[in-house]
Design an enzyme around this catalytic site. Structure first.
Site, PDB file in Angstrom:
ATOM      1  N   GLU A 354     -53.764 -13.189  62.089  1.00 30.64           N
ATOM      2  CA  GLU A 354     -55.168 -12.977  62.649  1.00 30.64           C
ATOM      3  C   GLU A 354     -56.002 -12.101  61.922  1.00 30.64           C
ATOM      4  O   GLU A 354     -55.955 -10.828  62.342  1.00 30.64           O
ATOM      5  CB  GLU A 354     -54.589 -12.345  64.367  1.00 30.64           C
ATOM      6  N   HIS A 379     -51.984 -17.039  67.024  1.00 31.83           N
ATOM      7  CA  HIS A 379     -53.362 -16.996  66.293  1.00 31.83           C
ATOM      8  C   HIS A 379     -53.257 -17.900  65.094  1.00 31.83           C
ATOM      9  O   HIS A 379     -54.157 -18.929  65.098  1.00 31.83           O
ATOM     10  CB  HIS A 379     -54.023 -15.549  65.974  1.00 31.83           C
TER      11      HIS A 379
END
Length: 505
Positions: A354, A379
């Site tokens: 992320e 993510h």
């Protein structure tokens, strides 16, 4: 796509290209069609065979999407805070709300439900106090007597008394609501000029929520309402990143994490009893990645015990918080190896990738997550920059939990058509769609993120088969046992067939 199904197509495409190598002639349309067919078959949903009814619905979806692309204001290219009303007006969004979406596998427990109820109901309850920090953020607590003043915070105000002497109570409530989310009606690019700015407000909003949601009587109701919100959005199963906070009572006494986990378990069972077509929820016990090694050791050992004692509700372990400012996974490698060394099952579901800080220690988190045998990657925004991690995650079937709106709001990507997951979808990489912290973003459930993934990431190529596979992926890549997955898929299939029959022309 299964390797056995893809291999013949790949062989044909390679043979065609090799035959043309060095040949200067007009390209054969058949070769072009074969290559297009190969690319289409490789995308998420590319191998899904649609029924006649599904084909009719798919044709409707295609026309809707073509009209959407012709609009002057295209929602995936806009900041979500500006795009939200346009999304809500879209017939695609209306259809996606009806669609059975399977599971939400990346949602944080204390930001899963809308804040309206917290402001209009919870803050109106007796014994609710509020103070203002020196950063102009709010803090709340419930207490049977006047609370002690917090460091860096004003004297507490009893909200009941404050509202009684406030001329414009609506303005006060709106101000409180604004402190519990990062959503703004103003220009978001001006309000949040940098990642530091949005993350700073995000963390302040989370701390403001804390005193309201961790009050034991509110906690039960908040979680139940969160389940209701996702269920109403046609989500049948959830896996929540759960901090398992110590909940407090009006007299100041507290409950430990075991009590909190049991509360989750009890409320989940109650919700399932009242909604037979809801499959349940499990918790991924999480700790902030900013803790020291000693604290991490204690937390991992506690997680191992909770996993052993509560296998029904416990799914595993993760680290949360802003990745760029936290410690990388490799820093905790010895502690995170404890479950394997002690032969204690503790599945990992690590946030990783992320970030857009290529080449930093944090940027290696995805590879380290895979080395630590993570079950999924939260993510994975940076995955396309790491070919080895990408290859390993695909080979091992480690799905990427894609959260489009979250990634845009936290300024990793501006135009969602440029989100790295668009390439992953084209390649058929294992992935699921989720909503991260919907309450923080002015979102809810899963439909907003599905819209952004279907229209923005997928473009015109994404079809009903894409949606179908994404929904099924959310169950296949869950922490449920194989038998539970089969049961959940059977339940989902019935709802899917009903959805298609009700919406296909």
């Amino acid at each position: 796509m299964e390797a056995s199904l893809r291999r013949p197509l790949v062989a044909v495409a390679v043979a065609l290209l090799c035959c043309r190598c060095g040949v200067l002639s007009f390209p054969d349309p058949r070769e072009r069609e074969a290559l297009i067919e190969l690319e289409t078959s490789m995308q998420v949903g590319g191998q899904v065979v649609l029924t006649d009814a599904e084909k009719r619905l798919d044709a409707v979806l295609l026309k809707m999407k073509q009209r959407e692309l012709m609009k002057e204001e295209f929602p995936p290219a806009m900041h979500f805070f500006k795009a939200r009303p346009l999304i809500e007006a879209s017939p695609i969004f209306t259809l996606l709300q009806k669609m059975p979406k399977g599971a939400a596998l990346h949602v944080h427990d204390l930001s899963m439900g809308g804040v309206d109820w917290l402001v209009k109901n919870v803050t109106y309850r007796p014994n609710c106090y509020m103070c203002v920090t020196d950063k102009s953020s709010l803090r709340f607590t419930f207490s049977s007597q006047w609370p002690k003043t917090l460091p860096h915070c004003s004297v507490w105000s009893l909200l009941e008394q404050l509202r009684a002497k406030t001329v414009n109570v609506t303005e006060l409530d709106n101000s409180i609501m604004g402190n519990l989310t990062v959503f703004t009606d103003d220009d978001p690019e001006r309000v949040y000029p940098s990642q530091d700015a949005i993350w700073g407000d995000f963390e302040q909003a989370f701390q403001a929520l804390w005193g309201l949601v961790t009050y034991a009587p509110v906690f039960r109701e908040y979680y139940y309402r969160g389940l209701q919100e996702f269920y109403s959005d046609n989500v049948m199963y959830l896996e929540l990143r759960a901090l398992l906070p110590e909940l407090y009572e009006l007299d100041g006494s507290t409950h430990d994490r075991v009590w909190t986990l049991k509360t989750y378990q009890d409320v989940t069972r109650q919700f399932k009893d009242e909604h037979p077509d809801f499959f349940g929820a499990r918790m991924i016990f999480s700790v902030h990645r900013g803790v020291n090694t000693s604290t991490m050791t204690e937390v991992v050992e506690r997680a191992m015990k909770l996993q052993r004692d509560f296998p029904e509700i416990m799914a595993g372990f993760d680290m949360v918080g802003r990745e760029d400012s936290g410690k990388p996974l490799w820093y905790f490698r010895e502690v995170l190896s404890l479950p394997a060394e002690g032969d204690e099952p503790l599945p990992f579901f690590f946030h990783a990738g992320e970030t857009d800080q290529e080449g930093t220690d944090v940027d290696q988190n995805m590879l380290d997550a895979l080395l630590l045998n993570t079950s999924r990657i939260g993510h994975g925004f940076a995955l396309t920059r790491h070919p080895v991690a990408k290859l390993l995650s695909r080979k091992r079937g480690v799905a990427i939990e894609v959260c489009p709106i979250s990634n845009q709001v936290t300024m990793l990507v501006k135009d969602l058509r440029n989100h790295p997951a668009a390439a992953l979808m084209s390649e058929g990489h294992p992935l699921v769609i989720s909503s991260d912290d919907p309450a923080m973003f002015g979102s809810s459930g899963l439909s907003y993120d599905f819209y952004q993934a279907f229209v923005g990431l997928g473009g015109l190529k994404a079809n009903l088969g894409t949606l179908k596979e994404l929904a099924m992926n959310s169950i296949r890549f869950s922490s449920l046992t194989l038998k539970q997955q089969q049961d959940a898929l059977a339940l989902w299939q019935k709802r899917w067939e009903k959805f298609v029959s009700e919406n296909a022309p």
